[in-house]
Write a protein that holds these residues in place. Sequence first.
Motif, PDB file in Angstrom:
ATOM      1  N   LEU A  50       2.133  44.562 -12.549  1.00 13.60           N
ATOM      2  CA  LEU A  50       2.843  45.767 -12.151  1.00 13.60           C
ATOM      3  C   LEU A  50       3.855  46.393 -13.347  1.00 13.60           C
ATOM      4  N   LEU A  51       4.248  45.554 -14.064  1.00 19.24           N
ATOM      5  CA  LEU A  51       4.910  45.829 -15.416  1.00 19.24           C
ATOM      6  C   LEU A  51       3.916  46.170 -16.415  1.00 19.24           C
ATOM      7  N   ASP A  52       2.868  46.152 -16.455  1.00 21.09           N
ATOM      8  CA  ASP A  52       1.797  46.939 -17.506  1.00 21.09           C
ATOM      9  C   ASP A  52       1.697  48.193 -17.170  1.00 21.09           C
ATOM     10  N   ILE A  53       1.891  48.809 -15.998  1.00 23.61           N
ATOM     11  CA  ILE A  53       1.681  50.090 -15.875  1.00 23.61           C
ATOM     12  C   ILE A  53       2.861  50.970 -15.960  1.00 23.61           C
ATOM     13  N   ASN A  55       5.457  54.484 -16.698  1.00 27.10           N
ATOM     14  CA  ASN A  55       5.836  55.646 -15.810  1.00 27.10           C
ATOM     15  C   ASN A  55       5.159  56.839 -16.319  1.00 27.10           C
ATOM     16  N   ALA A  56       5.145  57.057 -17.499  1.00 24.59           N
ATOM     17  CA  ALA A  56       4.492  58.442 -18.176  1.00 24.59           C
ATOM     18  C   ALA A  56       3.199  58.083 -18.684  1.00 24.59           C
ATOM     19  N   PHE A  57       2.398  59.134 -18.921  1.00 23.19           N
ATOM     20  CA  PHE A  57       1.147  58.918 -19.416  1.00 23.19           C
ATOM     21  C   PHE A  57       0.152  57.763 -18.845  1.00 23.19           C
ATOM     22  N   ILE A  58       0.269  57.597 -17.672  1.00 20.75           N
ATOM     23  CA  ILE A  58      -0.441  56.498 -17.001  1.00 20.75           C
ATOM     24  C   ILE A  58      -1.987  56.508 -17.311  1.00 20.75           C
ATOM     25  N   TYR A  59      -2.529  57.641 -17.401  1.00 23.09           N
ATOM     26  CA  TYR A  59      -4.073  57.740 -17.739  1.00 23.09           C
ATOM     27  C   TYR A  59      -4.313  57.112 -18.926  1.00 23.09           C
ATOM     28  N   LYS A  60      -3.318  57.054 -19.826  1.00 25.15           N
ATOM     29  CA  LYS A  60      -3.708  56.553 -21.082  1.00 25.15           C
ATOM     30  C   LYS A  60      -3.643  54.876 -21.216  1.00 25.15           C
ATOM     31  N   ARG A  61      -2.780  54.416 -20.413  1.00 23.64           N
ATOM     32  CA  ARG A  61      -2.702  52.998 -20.197  1.00 23.64           C
ATOM     33  C   ARG A  61      -3.686  52.434 -19.457  1.00 23.64           C
ATOM     34  N   PHE A  62      -4.486  53.215 -18.322  1.00 23.99           N
ATOM     35  CA  PHE A  62      -5.473  52.803 -17.408  1.00 23.99           C
ATOM     36  C   PHE A  62      -6.864  52.948 -18.416  1.00 23.99           C
ATOM     37  N   GLY A  70     -11.240  45.866 -17.850  1.00 21.47           N
ATOM     38  CA  GLY A  70     -11.928  46.747 -16.607  1.00 21.47           C
ATOM     39  C   GLY A  70     -11.366  46.322 -15.345  1.00 21.47           C
ATOM     40  N   THR A  71     -10.452  45.040 -15.387  1.00 23.14           N
ATOM     41  CA  THR A  71      -9.995  44.650 -14.066  1.00 23.14           C
ATOM     42  C   THR A  71      -8.595  44.119 -14.074  1.00 23.14           C
ATOM     43  N   PHE A  72      -7.607  44.553 -13.149  1.00 23.45           N
ATOM     44  CA  PHE A  72      -6.371  43.988 -13.407  1.00 23.45           C
ATOM     45  C   PHE A  72      -5.794  43.756 -12.173  1.00 23.45           C
ATOM     46  N   TYR A  73      -4.712  42.972 -11.716  1.00 25.11           N
ATOM     47  CA  TYR A  73      -4.253  42.649 -10.591  1.00 25.11           C
ATOM     48  C   TYR A  73      -2.750  43.441 -10.591  1.00 25.11           C
ATOM     49  N   VAL A  74      -2.640  43.999  -9.243  1.00 22.37           N
ATOM     50  CA  VAL A  74      -1.290  44.446  -8.993  1.00 22.37           C
ATOM     51  C   VAL A  74      -0.991  44.064  -7.593  1.00 22.37           C
ATOM     52  N   LEU A  75       0.347  43.483  -7.302  1.00 21.28           N
ATOM     53  CA  LEU A  75       0.615  42.980  -6.281  1.00 21.28           C
ATOM     54  C   LEU A  75      -0.422  42.213  -5.487  1.00 21.28           C
TER      55      LEU A  75
END
Length: 87
Positions: A50-53, A55-62, A70-75
Motif C-alpha cells: 500500500l505504501l508503494d502507491i 497519491n499523484a500520477f498513480i498511472y506512472k507508478r503502475f 506485473g503483480t503486487f499485493y495490497v491489503l
Amino acid sequence: MASFQTSLWTGLLLTAALLIAYSYVQDWRRNPARLPYPPGPKGYPIIGNLLDIPNAFIYKRFREMSRDLGTFYVLSHCSSTLTSHCL
C-alpha cells in the motif's frame, strides 16, 4: 464464578481454533494445487504494498510496477496492473 471463567476460556479457545481453521480453508481455496505465487515486490504484513502507491500520477507508478513485476499485493489481495489493451 469458576464456571463462568471456564466457559469464557472455552469460548475464546473455540473462537481462536475456528479462526485458524477458517484461515487454512481460505488459503486452500485460493491455491488448491499449492503452486507458488508469481514473484512480486516485498511487502509489509497486513498492508502489503500500500505504501508503494503514490497519491499523484498513480498511472506512472503502475506502469513502472507492471514493467518490473506485473503483480503486487495490497491489503493481502493480489493485484495486477494492465497497461495496454488488445484490439
